[in-house]
Design a protein around this motif. Structure first.
Motif, short mmCIF file in Angstrom:
data_model
loop_
_atom_site.label_atom_id
_atom_site.label_comp_id
_atom_site.label_asym_id
_atom_site.label_seq_id
_atom_site.Cartn_x
_atom_site.Cartn_y
_atom_site.Cartn_z
N VAL A 179 0.84 -1.21 0.00
CA VAL A 179 0.00 0.00 0.00
C VAL A 179 0.87 1.26 0.00
CG1 VAL A 179 -1.66 1.35 1.37
CG2 VAL A 179 -1.99 -1.12 1.08
N LEU A 180 1.92 1.26 0.84
CA LEU A 180 2.82 2.42 0.90
C LEU A 180 3.50 2.68 -0.44
CD1 LEU A 180 4.69 2.29 4.33
CD2 LEU A 180 3.28 4.15 3.46
N VAL A 196 0.42 10.42 2.39
CA VAL A 196 0.20 9.25 3.27
C VAL A 196 -0.92 9.49 4.29
CG1 VAL A 196 2.59 8.48 3.06
CG2 VAL A 196 1.95 9.96 4.98
N ALA A 197 -1.53 10.67 4.26
CA ALA A 197 -2.53 11.00 5.28
C ALA A 197 -3.68 9.99 5.35
CB ALA A 197 -3.08 12.41 5.03
N ARG A 202 -6.96 2.89 4.20
CA ARG A 202 -6.93 1.86 3.14
C ARG A 202 -6.63 0.48 3.72
NH1 ARG A 202 -3.44 4.38 -1.86
NH2 ARG A 202 -3.99 6.57 -1.60
N LEU A 203 -6.36 0.42 5.02
CA LEU A 203 -5.96 -0.84 5.65
C LEU A 203 -7.07 -1.38 6.54
CD1 LEU A 203 -2.42 0.40 6.70
CD2 LEU A 203 -2.87 -1.28 4.90
N PRO A 204 -7.03 -2.70 6.81
CA PRO A 204 -7.99 -3.25 7.76
C PRO A 204 -7.83 -2.56 9.12
CG PRO A 204 -6.75 -5.00 6.64
CD PRO A 204 -6.11 -3.71 6.27
N PRO A 205 -8.92 -2.38 9.88
CA PRO A 205 -8.86 -1.66 11.17
C PRO A 205 -7.79 -2.19 12.12
CG PRO A 205 -11.13 -2.08 10.54
CD PRO A 205 -10.29 -2.80 9.53
N GLU A 206 -7.57 -3.52 12.12
CA GLU A 206 -6.61 -4.08 13.07
C GLU A 206 -5.15 -3.70 12.74
OE1 GLU A 206 -7.62 -7.44 10.09
OE2 GLU A 206 -8.66 -5.79 11.14
N ASP A 207 -4.89 -3.27 11.47
CA ASP A 207 -3.51 -2.91 11.08
C ASP A 207 -3.22 -1.41 11.24
OD1 ASP A 207 -3.08 -5.52 10.45
OD2 ASP A 207 -3.21 -5.26 8.27
N ARG A 208 -4.25 -0.63 11.56
CA ARG A 208 -4.07 0.83 11.57
C ARG A 208 -3.14 1.34 12.68
NH1 ARG A 208 -10.37 2.28 10.01
NH2 ARG A 208 -10.24 1.33 7.93
#
Length: 337
Positions: A179-180, A196-197, A202-208
């Motif tokens: 993603v980055l 990057v804001a 764009r990621l699953p909630p658990e990875d935030r």
């Protein structure tokens, strides 16, 4: 403006004074140069040059030496810059091509310029503000620790160890890396914060939480490294040089990064040479020196500048040729790295 004959006399005075470091007289000019006129005519031309401020008499000796104004006209009216020989060009290519990263390219460039010109070489690192992201790597080191690696298009590599708030599996790290890179590839470094804001969304909630930690370190890295960095070498060459101002003043000026950045000049066209002679320098401690500088970069984009500093009595055609050639080769290596 000077007529062609007086210009030829001035050129001969500059060349002789640079090679001998002795004031130049009319008889020596008549003997050494095919000027096609008598010593008496040369004396008259020298008197006119002196009256107009292009040459001066340092002592009561019969000879004359060029002034800053004389050197300036000599440089402005140079018919050609001395090109490097084939052997010199091959040696430069081989020497610079052996560098493995940006730090080594810069260090080798400094050594090379100092050796080619016998002056002090000054090289500015590619400015982060003019660089863009080539790749971001996230390398797992332990269960809750990763290495963040930022690689720019200029070959600059920034590494940081990041402690994570929680353990995260390798496949989730791989997803964050993808993603980055998708959003940062080719992004100018000054635009990274805004770009990057929205990455956490764009990621699953658990990875935030993990993403937020890594992004904060990434942004800190850009802020920390914002300063312009300059490297210089060849100061031993100053010992052999002659200075109308003290050597100590010159050495003190070299220690001032801000002074060096100003001396290398504003951004001109890529590989366009700028020459500042004596009193044209804004820093009083460097009034007895000249600076020859050029931009280098990849493609048609200037990333930074490099140059040499030495006494006003320098071999301008050779120095200008060397600076321009090295700037081109550094640019080619950065473009291909």
């Amino acid at each position: 403006m000077l007529d062609d004959r007086k210009l030829a006399v001035l050129r001969a005075i500059v060349e002789d004074y640079v090679s001998t470091n002795e004031p130049v007289g009319s008889k020596a000019l008549a003997d050494r140069h095919n000027l096609g006129v008598s010593p008496a005519t040369i004396r008259n031309d020298m008197a006119a040059l002196e009256e107009q401020g292009y040459i001066t008499q340092p002592h009561t000796s019969a000879g004359r030496v060029p002034t800053d104004k004389g050197y300036r006209l000599f440089v402005d009216r140079l018919s050609q810059i001395k090109p490097l020989s084939g052997a010199e060009r091959r040696a430069i290519e081989t020497f610079l091509a052996g560098a493995v990263d940006l730090d080594e390219i810069v260090m080798r460039t400094v050594r090379l310029l100092a050796q080619l010109t016998r002056q002090v070489a000054v090289v500015q690192y590619p400015s982060l503000t003019r660089s863009s992201v080539r790749h971001v790597e996230i390398v797992p080191l332990a269960e809750r620790r990763v290495m963040l690696v930022l690689i720019t298009n200029t070959g600059r590599v920034e590494q940081r160890v990041v402690d994570l708030p929680e353990a995260i599996a390798d496949d989730r790290i791989a997803n964050l890396r993808a993603v980055l890179n998708a959003c940062l590839d080719g992004c100018g470094l000054s635009r990274v914060p805004e770009t990057v804001a929205d990455v956490p969304e764009r990621l699953p909630p658990e990875d935030r939480p993990v993403a937020a930690t890594i992004l904060s370190v990434l942004l800190e890295t850009l802020v920390e490294r914002h300063e312009e960095k300059i490297v210089f070498g060849g100061t031993a060459n100053l010992a052999a040089a002659d200075f109308s101002v003290g050597l100590r003043d010159v050495l003190e000026a070299l220690e001032e990064q801000v002074v060096l950045i100003r001396l290398l000049g504003e951004t001109g066209g890529l590989s366009e040479l700028t020459v500042r002679i004596g009193s044209e320098n804004p820093y009083s401690g460097l009034r007895g020196t000249s600076i020859v500088a050029a931009g280098y970069g990849s493609g048609d984009k200037e990333l930074a500048r490099l140059g040499v500093l030495g006494p006003t009595r320098m071999d301008y055609p050779v120095t200008m040729g060397a600076v321009r050639a090295v700037a081109r080769y550094v640019g080619q290596i950065l473009a291909g790295s």
